[in-house]
Design a protein around this motif. Structure first.
Motif, PDB file in Angstrom:
ATOM      1  N   GLU A 139      -6.504 -28.232   6.941  1.00  0.00           N
ATOM      2  CA  GLU A 139      -6.111 -29.518   6.294  1.00  0.00           C
ATOM      3  C   GLU A 139      -6.352 -30.700   6.765  1.00  0.00           C
ATOM      4  N   ILE A 140      -6.507 -30.818   8.072  1.00  0.00           N
ATOM      5  CA  ILE A 140      -7.231 -31.907   9.159  1.00  0.00           C
ATOM      6  C   ILE A 140      -8.489 -32.769   8.447  1.00  0.00           C
ATOM      7  N   GLU A 141      -8.910 -31.274   8.645  1.00  0.00           N
ATOM      8  CA  GLU A 141     -10.591 -31.176   8.574  1.00  0.00           C
ATOM      9  C   GLU A 141     -10.974 -31.695   6.581  1.00  0.00           C
ATOM     10  N   SER A 142      -9.791 -31.381   6.383  1.00  0.00           N
ATOM     11  CA  SER A 142     -10.831 -32.059   4.885  1.00  0.00           C
ATOM     12  C   SER A 142     -10.288 -33.405   4.154  1.00  0.00           C
ATOM     13  N   ILE A 143      -8.727 -33.693   4.867  1.00  0.00           N
ATOM     14  CA  ILE A 143      -8.383 -35.504   5.435  1.00  0.00           C
ATOM     15  C   ILE A 143      -9.811 -36.539   5.331  1.00  0.00           C
ATOM     16  N   VAL A 144      -9.874 -35.737   6.851  1.00  0.00           N
ATOM     17  CA  VAL A 144     -10.858 -36.525   7.094  1.00  0.00           C
ATOM     18  C   VAL A 144     -12.300 -37.033   6.730  1.00  0.00           C
ATOM     19  N   GLU A 145     -12.706 -35.179   6.504  1.00  0.00           N
ATOM     20  CA  GLU A 145     -14.489 -35.516   5.383  1.00  0.00           C
ATOM     21  C   GLU A 145     -14.228 -35.893   4.181  1.00  0.00           C
ATOM     22  N   ASP A 146     -12.741 -35.944   3.400  1.00  0.00           N
ATOM     23  CA  ASP A 146     -12.788 -36.228   2.123  1.00  0.00           C
ATOM     24  C   ASP A 146     -12.807 -37.835   2.027  1.00  0.00           C
ATOM     25  N   ASN A 147     -11.985 -38.792   2.967  1.00  0.00           N
ATOM     26  CA  ASN A 147     -11.599 -39.502   2.497  1.00  0.00           C
ATOM     27  C   ASN A 147     -12.277 -40.644   4.003  1.00  0.00           C
ATOM     28  N   TYR A 148     -12.324 -40.551   5.204  1.00  0.00           N
ATOM     29  CA  TYR A 148     -13.182 -41.701   6.328  1.00  0.00           C
ATOM     30  C   TYR A 148     -14.424 -41.308   6.397  1.00  0.00           C
ATOM     31  N   THR A 149     -15.288 -41.477   4.956  1.00  0.00           N
ATOM     32  CA  THR A 149     -17.347 -41.615   4.882  1.00  0.00           C
ATOM     33  C   THR A 149     -18.010 -41.866   6.912  1.00  0.00           C
ATOM     34  N   THR A 150     -16.812 -42.950   7.367  1.00  0.00           N
ATOM     35  CA  THR A 150     -17.418 -43.783   8.315  1.00  0.00           C
ATOM     36  C   THR A 150     -17.102 -43.217   9.886  1.00  0.00           C
ATOM     37  N   ALA A 151     -16.331 -42.003   9.472  1.00  0.00           N
ATOM     38  CA  ALA A 151     -16.225 -41.050  10.508  1.00  0.00           C
ATOM     39  C   ALA A 151     -16.596 -39.835  11.211  1.00  0.00           C
ATOM     40  N   SER A 152     -16.379 -39.157  12.371  1.00  0.00           N
ATOM     41  CA  SER A 152     -16.805 -37.522  11.886  1.00  0.00           C
ATOM     42  C   SER A 152     -16.218 -36.876  13.021  1.00  0.00           C
ATOM     43  N   ILE A 153     -16.170 -35.296  12.809  1.00  0.00           N
ATOM     44  CA  ILE A 153     -14.666 -34.687  14.316  1.00  0.00           C
ATOM     45  C   ILE A 153     -15.380 -34.340  15.005  1.00  0.00           C
ATOM     46  N   GLU A 154     -15.097 -34.686  16.127  1.00  0.00           N
ATOM     47  CA  GLU A 154     -15.425 -33.593  17.176  1.00  0.00           C
ATOM     48  C   GLU A 154     -14.614 -32.349  17.708  1.00  0.00           C
ATOM     49  N   LYS A 155     -13.297 -32.293  17.202  1.00  0.00           N
ATOM     50  CA  LYS A 155     -13.221 -31.328  17.424  1.00  0.00           C
ATOM     51  C   LYS A 155     -11.015 -31.554  17.328  1.00  0.00           C
ATOM     52  N   ILE A 156     -10.799 -29.976  16.997  1.00  0.00           N
ATOM     53  CA  ILE A 156      -9.782 -30.505  16.607  1.00  0.00           C
ATOM     54  C   ILE A 156      -8.737 -29.126  16.987  1.00  0.00           C
ATOM     55  N   GLU A 157      -7.201 -29.642  17.998  1.00  0.00           N
ATOM     56  CA  GLU A 157      -7.205 -28.122  18.812  1.00  0.00           C
ATOM     57  C   GLU A 157      -5.467 -28.692  18.254  1.00  0.00           C
ATOM     58  N   ILE A 158      -5.155 -27.280  17.328  1.00  0.00           N
ATOM     59  CA  ILE A 158      -3.121 -26.900  17.356  1.00  0.00           C
ATOM     60  C   ILE A 158      -2.964 -26.087  18.299  1.00  0.00           C
ATOM     61  N   ASN A 159      -1.798 -26.550  18.931  1.00  0.00           N
ATOM     62  CA  ASN A 159      -0.956 -26.631  19.410  1.00  0.00           C
ATOM     63  C   ASN A 159       0.616 -26.587  19.583  1.00  0.00           C
ATOM     64  N   GLU A 160       1.465 -24.626  19.885  1.00  0.00           N
ATOM     65  CA  GLU A 160       2.251 -24.549  19.229  1.00  0.00           C
ATOM     66  C   GLU A 160       3.428 -25.169  20.442  1.00  0.00           C
ATOM     67  N   ASP A 161       4.271 -26.343  19.490  1.00  0.00           N
ATOM     68  CA  ASP A 161       5.313 -27.321  19.923  1.00  0.00           C
ATOM     69  C   ASP A 161       6.179 -26.511  20.507  1.00  0.00           C
ATOM     70  N   MET A 162       6.180 -26.427  21.912  1.00  0.00           N
ATOM     71  CA  MET A 162       7.014 -25.372  22.830  1.00  0.00           C
ATOM     72  C   MET A 162       8.559 -26.360  23.135  1.00  0.00           C
ATOM     73  N   GLY A 163       8.723 -27.592  22.596  1.00  0.00           N
ATOM     74  CA  GLY A 163       9.446 -28.688  22.809  1.00  0.00           C
ATOM     75  C   GLY A 163      10.940 -28.480  21.696  1.00  0.00           C
ATOM     76  N   SER A 164       9.901 -28.192  20.640  1.00  0.00           N
ATOM     77  CA  SER A 164      10.951 -27.812  19.223  1.00  0.00           C
ATOM     78  C   SER A 164      11.624 -26.862  19.058  1.00  0.00           C
TER      79      SER A 164
END
Length: 324
Positions: free
Chosen positions: A215-240
């Motif tokens: 979903e994050i990848e799609s938002i960036v690629e569909d909306n921000y033409t002057t930006a590119s993705i380096e890396k996306i990390e999804i970690n579990e929120d252990m403090g939640s």
């Protein structure tokens, strides 16, 4: 003597008749010339009228809306006249089974709006992949007389960036987007893992992480033409205190050549927009941090924006930058 006088009179009559005949021929030729000039002039005026008719600088934009991965609604806005006939098509060249569908019976409504819904037979989901939807004006023979009068013969009066073709001009637009297919992700994970409770829990987390990353990848690629993705990390929120909550670390690059201030303003705007979309669309992300590189300014990390969830929104928690 009498014979000579008679012959003279006959010669005079013949001469007079010859002159009358000559005058009559001259008048007929003159009349024909005027008629031909009038016809040619009328034809020239008609051609000039077609050539000088007001041009239509066509503007068309498309949008898409996806429902349950089973229906794709393509809608458009334009300055095309009411009742213009359009052909709407949808294709996915890299799908496992090459996908293509179209309709040539779409009509422009009042204010230039139009729409068409694509759906698979028996309610099947669309395969994941990159799709392209096209909209273009249908041929002359499918248009109404009023629309043909505005378009001109073979679309000669159509102009603008949305118009293409030489002797047969058409107006068109396209939109590219991605389709995700979470059901296939789930099936793949289930095949690779055992049925124990702890493994099922891992499967669920893995699916949610994949969906969040996609979903994050799609938002960036569909909306921000002057930006590119380096890396996306999804970690579990252990403090939640809630299960299945994640922290998203999004590393982006702002690739446009701008001043430091403009670069900062743009990265902040993109980050805020990404946070707003995540806040309303994916409640599994409880925290979001966006890291920016700006290659034209510095090789180091240039800006960071951190957000945390508050209800169905993401609010800014901190920001830092070397661009100011």
């Amino acid at each position: 003597m009498i014979d000579l006088i008679g012959k003279y009179l006959v010669w005079r009559v013949i001469r007079i008749n010859f002159f009358f005949l000559l005058i009559l021929c001259t008048l007929l030729i003159s009349a024909c010339g005027k008629a031909e000039n009038t016809s040619t002039s009328s034809s020239n005026l008609k051609e000039e009228s077609i050539e000088t008719k007001e041009k239509l600088n066509v503007k068309i934009s498309l949008n898409k809306k996806i429902k349950d991965n089973k229906k794709i609604l393509i809608s458009g806005k334009s300055n095309l006249p009411k009742d213009t006939k359009l052909t709407i098509s949808l294709e996915c060249p890299k799908c496992t089974n090459y996908y293509y569908d179209f309709s040539n019976d779409v009509t422009v409504k009042e204010d230039g709006v139009f729409d068409y819904k694509f759906a698979n037979e028996e309610g099947e989901e669309f395969e994941g992949g990159k799709y392209t939807a096209y909209a273009e004006t249908s041929p002359d023979n499918l248009q109404t007389e009023d629309v043909r009068a505005i378009f001109g013969k073979d679309g000669v009066n159509l102009v603008g960036s949305n118009v293409s073709g030489g002797t047969d001009r058409i107006a068109s637009a396209e939109i590219n987007f991605k389709m995700k297919n979470p059901s296939k992700v789930k099936q793949k994970i289930k095949k690779n893992n055992a049925a124990e409770f702890t493994q099922k829990k891992d499967e669920e987390l893995s699916i949610l992480k994949s969906e969040a990353e996609y979903e994050i990848e799609s938002i960036v690629e569909d909306n921000y033409t002057t930006a590119s993705i380096e890396k996306i990390e999804i970690n579990e929120d252990m403090g939640s205190g809630e299960p299945n909550k994640f922290i998203a670390l999004v590393h982006l690059s702002f690739d446009a050549k701008n001043s430091a201030k403009t670069s900062y303003d743009m990265t902040e705007m993109f980050s805020d927009d990404l946070a707003a979309k995540i806040g309303s669309d994916n409640d599994s992300i409880s925290q979001l941090s966006v890291f920016w590189k700006v290659p034209y300014i510095s090789d180091k990390s240039a800006a960071k924006f951190s957000y945390e969830r508050s209800g169905d929104k993401m609010i800014i928690k901190s920001k830092s930058t070397i661009l100011k």
